[in-house]
Scaffold this motif. Structure first.
Motif, PDB file in Angstrom:
ATOM      1  N   ASN A 175      34.410 -16.288  -0.369  1.00 16.46           N
ATOM      2  CA  ASN A 175      34.844 -17.657  -0.648  1.00 16.46           C
ATOM      3  C   ASN A 175      35.888 -17.707  -1.759  1.00 16.46           C
ATOM      4  O   ASN A 175      36.881 -18.429  -1.663  1.00 16.46           O
ATOM      5  CB  ASN A 175      33.656 -18.548  -1.014  1.00 16.46           C
TER       6      ASN A 175
ATOM      7  N   TYR B  37      39.746 -18.885  -1.235  1.00 14.95           N
ATOM      8  CA  TYR B  37      40.299 -19.966  -2.051  1.00 14.95           C
ATOM      9  C   TYR B  37      41.560 -19.494  -2.768  1.00 14.95           C
ATOM     10  O   TYR B  37      42.559 -20.216  -2.814  1.00 14.95           O
ATOM     11  CB  TYR B  37      39.262 -20.449  -3.073  1.00 14.95           C
TER      12      TYR B  37
ATOM     13  N   THR C  12      44.485 -19.352  -0.412  1.00 13.32           N
ATOM     14  CA  THR C  12      44.960 -20.697  -0.099  1.00 13.32           C
ATOM     15  C   THR C  12      45.766 -21.240  -1.265  1.00 13.32           C
ATOM     16  O   THR C  12      46.836 -21.832  -1.083  1.00 13.32           O
ATOM     17  CB  THR C  12      43.758 -21.640   0.192  1.00 13.32           C
TER      18      THR C  12
END
Length: 76
Positions: A64, A68, A71
């Motif tokens: 995760n 993130y 992104t």
């Protein structure tokens, strides 16, 4: 306790950070000073206890965070 070695030296011994000649010197002190040996044993127990408490994030949490960050960097 009469500490015949600097405390830092004892800590470095516990963490295997001494060169062989200093390690041998510490071991000689431990053989002849029961209180120093007890202090060393306490440090080794504390080290083992702290190592057992060490936690790592789950693979999902790591994935995760990486997703993130990718992104965030792509949006940059």
């Amino acid at each position: 306790m009469i500490l015949t070695l600097p405390y830092e030296t004892l800590l470095r011994y516990v963490y295997n950070e001494l060169p062989p000649d200093e390690q041998e010197e510490v071991e000689q002190h431990l053989l002849h000073d029961a209180e120093l040996a007890t202090a060393c044993a306490d440090l080794l127990l504390a080290q083992r206890t702290l190592d057992d408490l060490c936690q790592v994030p789950s693979a999902r949490a790591t994935a995760n965070v990486l997703a993130y960050s990718r992104t965030f960097l792509a949006a940059g």
